[in-house]
Design an enzyme around this catalytic site. Structure first.
Site, PDB file in Angstrom:
ATOM      1  N   THR A  90       0.796  -1.232   0.000  1.00  0.00           N
ATOM      2  CA  THR A  90       0.000   0.000   0.000  1.00  0.00           C
ATOM      3  C   THR A  90       0.830   1.285   0.000  1.00  0.00           C
ATOM      4  O   THR A  90       0.406   2.246  -0.638  1.00  0.00           O
ATOM      5  CB  THR A  90      -1.024   0.001   1.165  1.00  0.00           C
ATOM      6  OG1 THR A  90      -0.336  -0.208   2.396  1.00  0.00           O
ATOM      7  CG2 THR A  90      -2.064  -1.089   0.964  1.00  0.00           C
ATOM      8  N   ILE A 142      -4.361  -2.617 -21.853  1.00  0.00           N
ATOM      9  CA  ILE A 142      -5.587  -2.205 -21.158  1.00  0.00           C
ATOM     10  C   ILE A 142      -6.098  -3.279 -20.222  1.00  0.00           C
ATOM     11  O   ILE A 142      -6.946  -3.005 -19.362  1.00  0.00           O
ATOM     12  CB  ILE A 142      -6.673  -1.834 -22.206  1.00  0.00           C
ATOM     13  CG1 ILE A 142      -7.779  -0.969 -21.591  1.00  0.00           C
ATOM     14  CG2 ILE A 142      -7.294  -3.072 -22.848  1.00  0.00           C
ATOM     15  CD1 ILE A 142      -7.383   0.446 -21.386  1.00  0.00           C
ATOM     16  N   HIS A 144      -4.608  -4.366 -17.831  1.00  0.00           N
ATOM     17  CA  HIS A 144      -4.220  -3.943 -16.479  1.00  0.00           C
ATOM     18  C   HIS A 144      -5.247  -2.913 -16.024  1.00  0.00           C
ATOM     19  O   HIS A 144      -5.214  -1.776 -16.449  1.00  0.00           O
ATOM     20  CB  HIS A 144      -2.804  -3.393 -16.483  1.00  0.00           C
ATOM     21  CG  HIS A 144      -1.790  -4.427 -16.860  1.00  0.00           C
ATOM     22  ND1 HIS A 144      -1.063  -5.133 -15.923  1.00  0.00           N
ATOM     23  CD2 HIS A 144      -1.427  -4.930 -18.057  1.00  0.00           C
ATOM     24  CE1 HIS A 144      -0.283  -6.005 -16.542  1.00  0.00           C
ATOM     25  NE2 HIS A 144      -0.480  -5.900 -17.836  1.00  0.00           N
ATOM     26  N   GLU A 163      -8.244   7.692 -23.859  1.00  0.00           N
ATOM     27  CA  GLU A 163      -7.709   7.339 -25.159  1.00  0.00           C
ATOM     28  C   GLU A 163      -8.289   8.230 -26.253  1.00  0.00           C
ATOM     29  O   GLU A 163      -9.445   8.649 -26.193  1.00  0.00           O
ATOM     30  CB  GLU A 163      -8.055   5.866 -25.471  1.00  0.00           C
ATOM     31  CG  GLU A 163      -7.408   5.385 -26.754  1.00  0.00           C
ATOM     32  CD  GLU A 163      -7.656   3.909 -27.070  1.00  0.00           C
ATOM     33  OE1 GLU A 163      -8.222   3.212 -26.229  1.00  0.00           O
ATOM     34  OE2 GLU A 163      -7.271   3.486 -28.181  1.00  0.00           O
ATOM     35  N   TYR A 164      -7.483   8.477 -27.249  1.00  0.00           N
ATOM     36  CA  TYR A 164      -7.899   9.155 -28.474  1.00  0.00           C
ATOM     37  C   TYR A 164      -9.093   8.411 -29.049  1.00  0.00           C
ATOM     38  O   TYR A 164      -9.069   7.179 -29.146  1.00  0.00           O
ATOM     39  CB  TYR A 164      -6.729   9.121 -29.456  1.00  0.00           C
ATOM     40  CG  TYR A 164      -6.908   9.955 -30.694  1.00  0.00           C
ATOM     41  CD1 TYR A 164      -6.513  11.292 -30.715  1.00  0.00           C
ATOM     42  CD2 TYR A 164      -7.448   9.404 -31.850  1.00  0.00           C
ATOM     43  CE1 TYR A 164      -6.654  12.058 -31.855  1.00  0.00           C
ATOM     44  CE2 TYR A 164      -7.598  10.171 -32.992  1.00  0.00           C
ATOM     45  CZ  TYR A 164      -7.204  11.495 -32.993  1.00  0.00           C
ATOM     46  OH  TYR A 164      -7.350  12.249 -34.122  1.00  0.00           O
ATOM     47  N   SER A 165     -10.132   9.130 -29.426  1.00  0.00           N
ATOM     48  CA  SER A 165     -11.366   8.475 -29.858  1.00  0.00           C
ATOM     49  C   SER A 165     -11.558   8.552 -31.359  1.00  0.00           C
ATOM     50  O   SER A 165     -11.647   9.635 -31.936  1.00  0.00           O
ATOM     51  CB  SER A 165     -12.566   9.132 -29.179  1.00  0.00           C
ATOM     52  OG  SER A 165     -13.753   8.704 -29.798  1.00  0.00           O
ATOM     53  N   ARG A 172     -13.789   3.918 -39.219  1.00  0.00           N
ATOM     54  CA  ARG A 172     -12.567   3.443 -38.558  1.00  0.00           C
ATOM     55  C   ARG A 172     -12.474   1.924 -38.499  1.00  0.00           C
ATOM     56  O   ARG A 172     -11.408   1.375 -38.240  1.00  0.00           O
ATOM     57  CB  ARG A 172     -12.499   3.989 -37.134  1.00  0.00           C
ATOM     58  CG  ARG A 172     -13.703   3.549 -36.334  1.00  0.00           C
ATOM     59  CD  ARG A 172     -13.436   3.459 -34.876  1.00  0.00           C
ATOM     60  NE  ARG A 172     -14.696   3.308 -34.155  1.00  0.00           N
ATOM     61  CZ  ARG A 172     -14.813   3.332 -32.852  1.00  0.00           C
ATOM     62  NH1 ARG A 172     -13.744   3.503 -32.121  1.00  0.00           N
ATOM     63  NH2 ARG A 172     -15.971   3.171 -32.263  1.00  0.00           N
ATOM     64  N   ASP A 192      -0.578   4.062 -10.200  1.00  0.00           N
ATOM     65  CA  ASP A 192       0.239   4.228  -9.002  1.00  0.00           C
ATOM     66  C   ASP A 192       1.461   3.311  -9.105  1.00  0.00           C
ATOM     67  O   ASP A 192       1.503   2.387  -9.912  1.00  0.00           O
ATOM     68  CB  ASP A 192      -0.574   3.980  -7.727  1.00  0.00           C
ATOM     69  CG  ASP A 192      -1.070   2.562  -7.580  1.00  0.00           C
ATOM     70  OD1 ASP A 192      -0.228   1.638  -7.586  1.00  0.00           O
ATOM     71  OD2 ASP A 192      -2.284   2.359  -7.457  1.00  0.00           O
ATOM     72  N   ARG A 246       5.283  -7.186 -18.100  1.00  0.00           N
ATOM     73  CA  ARG A 246       5.458  -6.744 -19.474  1.00  0.00           C
ATOM     74  C   ARG A 246       6.911  -6.476 -19.859  1.00  0.00           C
ATOM     75  O   ARG A 246       7.213  -6.375 -21.052  1.00  0.00           O
ATOM     76  CB  ARG A 246       4.603  -5.496 -19.726  1.00  0.00           C
ATOM     77  CG  ARG A 246       3.114  -5.710 -19.488  1.00  0.00           C
ATOM     78  CD  ARG A 246       2.538  -6.856 -20.313  1.00  0.00           C
ATOM     79  NE  ARG A 246       1.088  -6.986 -20.126  1.00  0.00           N
ATOM     80  CZ  ARG A 246       0.338  -7.865 -20.767  1.00  0.00           C
ATOM     81  NH1 ARG A 246       0.862  -8.734 -21.609  1.00  0.00           N
ATOM     82  NH2 ARG A 246      -0.965  -7.929 -20.550  1.00  0.00           N
TER      83      ARG A 246
END
Lengths: 257, 257, 257, 257
Positions: free
Chosen positions: A33, A55, A57, A64-66, A148, A164, A175
């Protein structure tokens, strides 16, 4: 982080341990903690297929860019020749040797051509270019959220990703690991460098206790004890599967047989 | 759910309220934790661009088909003609009128052709077909985790998605809403039907308190009070923006001016 | 769990591995999401001070008995004589030897007397007993949400606690550990037994890879390699702190010096 | 927050909306992720029974003072006379009128006496005072993790509590609400003031769209429409329960009958 950890101990214990000792103690004993008390935000540009792994995680914040609002840029990922690997024959999830010659050249050519063509058609479907100019004034253009769908997953998206320190280290453990796909691992390795500059004591503890360490199973621990006692253990007498045995011997720097 | 809610009340209150009354009370007063006590799991096949919106709901458990391990099927989404909408001119994120004539035909044709071509090249990159047959025995084939980058986001993936009832209702509130993209809304609407059959009392409370209700802002509440008092309120005297005013009048079934 | 894991592999891989082999593989390689597909719910009665440690595990669903709505029972925890331990002199967080004689008797007597007195006064503050009978009809009684503040943290509360298998194993790893406070460890040990009966293959994998294993740090791994190579390593030449050295030697079943 | 929200819109839309307009739009349309990009940390001292309500908000980071490591201070909460309320007769969870006279005086006296006595015995059990001095050198003292079980839940603990703005607003919506227990509401109200100073535009949007607004159910919306159309609706013809009807009329500033 250290201040938050010390609220657990109350007044008077500040002198007991240095910050470094405390951080190493916390990380070693899974007192997670306090590491949640530090936050970092990254602005990342990444291929969609990498974003889809990332994602997963969940304990992080993302914007995010849309592609529903905006037109994506003509930017896509193609592996460098030295990363154009064949399917591994031993590992269903891994890469084997690097492709060479015609096969490599044609693979690269295919990836580039299909991505370029998909983007050209994306613009035609939109009836609009990324700079906002209209292609054919007689047409309406397909909605962005639909057009798209023509783009492959090697196109780049981007996001703000805030996390965090505890959850970042967990992300990096998985990763930056050799089993992660190369294309996400390069991000993890770059982020490890930011951790090193941001919180060097935590970075060192992470390197010592997580990345550089080894998790022994009950069977692996038993093998180590028997070896230390001078016994000649083999895979057959180890109680381990051939694969686990090979991995253990490799970790201990010993021949597998 | 009801049993869990009643542990809060202790013995003896079981007779106080019927299950239905209790469920409606809990949902109305945002006592959300009892709804977390029910879990449901869906097995879903969905286009990648829908999966990318869906996965943003983090409080759920997911196992997705992996393009690193396995070869994806030749299955992709193309809108039905009545959903082939133009970009909205008023809403950057929405759809406008349905495309017609040549433009519609060409858009559909483009989407199908590009997806088909991308899949053909995916197989060639793999040097393998979905049925496991090898294309050219002289070649190695690109690793699966790389070849898949050639596929557009309208290809189908699939996953197991497990969620508790509280978080499912939150998902459905957002994704069965008129502002959600049509392609995820159809999933949400199908899932709403499963909720109706699974937990009918909760479904009805959700319909009454969430879906069929209206959230008034402080300004909106003030407008309603003034209207009820007989005052002739206009957008100019409402304290609301033109857009919020229009939306409020529409919700109340009144003309906007 | 196994079905969810296999969606990652696609059709045709079912024969590759037995369920047992797959479960062991998943647990060993931190493929945690399939374990999230199983849920279990416990109905637990526990002292408030145990509940306060337990609730720190956030990825779970909880409905607790409410002292705002209901009157708590006259039930409190007092350690059995063999668990009435002194403060450890070496470990700020641990227990030392068991108290004996007068000191033990007086400690137990104090805990019982204070809890009983607190409960008597709780009833008087409420002006009501747990059976609903009124004490003094001339009085109103303090609100339940206020009167309960008089009760010490060894009083029992109860809750429904629902959790997925992955997060349950994480809870058990930490709370069935020798460093956990005895009073929560007994719950964890009882729950481990339920895991053994519920998912025996997962239980065995957990016993082998988590509970019975050993995490070597980078320094610890280096020591093991040097020992295996026949070198006489001491704490001074190990690069480890005295405490870590002692713990490593104990884990390897060797004398610390 | 605004920067993160705008990554969704791509380049060129920065001029479209002011920060204020964007924030109000985001909050009104439940675009919650940008609000997750801001973090705040509080250092809070609070009674244990308040901490037990507070900790139920799981999406936050916490480090609490540990009674296993440290000795708690002689600090406990007792309500001010004007908050010493009787149990509500209409609401199982609420407070009624304020106690007066002898009953009030005796209640306060009881709470203070029991807390003081519990602390005296806590020190005796520890055989140590908060300043570290030993009481009886012939005794060992009970372990801290055990002795603390003698303290009632009105004793103060403290923690660092870190949360993002979205989850903070959710906490404040629930805990600054009139239905929250007074003792946690005073914390929420103090924190609302910090939000006002920290992010004033968000605070105002929260006040307008969440705190000052009203959630109409489907039935409530129907009643409002009928009233606006000039119909004389009563509870009997409203389709609402008596309680919901009363609450709606109160919210609209109308008599309930």
């Amino acid at each position: 982080m250290v201040q938050a950890a010390r609220v657990s101990y109350g007044i008077g214990t500040k002198q007991v341990q240095s910050d470094e000792g405390l951080i190493r103690y916390l990380l070693r004993h899974r007192h997670t903690t306090p590491f949640e008390m530090c936050e970092i935000q990254y602005h990342v540009k990444l291929p969609i297929f990498v974003a889809r792994q990332w994602i997963r995680h969940r304990t992080a914040n993302v914007n995010e860019y849309s592609g529903r609002y905006s037109i994506l840029d003509r930017e896509f990922y193609v592996p460098a020749p030295e990363h154009l690997a064949a399917q591994s024959v031993s590992n269903r999830q891994g890469r084997g040797s690097v492709l060479e010659g015609t096969e490599a050249a044609e693979a690269l050519e295919t990836l580039k051509r299909d991505a370029g063509r998909a983007y050209d058609d994306y613009e035609r479907l939109l009836n609009e270019r990324a700079d906002g100019s209209v292609i054919d004034p007689q047409r309406q253009g397909l909605a962005r959220e639909l057009a798209r769908m023509n783009l492959p997953v090697n196109f780049y998206t981007q996001w703000y990703w805030k996390v965090d320190l505890h959850n970042l280290l967990h992300f990096l453990m998985l990763r930056a690991d050799a089993h992660a796909q190369y294309e996400i691992r390069v991000y993890a390795e770059a982020m490890l460098e930011t951790v090193k500059r941001w919180v060097p004591l935590t970075y060192q503890a992470f390197a010592d206790y997580v990345q550089g360490g080894l998790e022994l199973s009950a069977q692996g621990l038993s093998v180590v004890k028997r070896l230390l006692a001078g016994e000649a253990v083999t895979q057959e007498t180890s109680g381990m599967s051939p694969r686990e045995w090979r991995e253990l011997m490799a970790s201990l720097g010993r021949p597998a047989s």
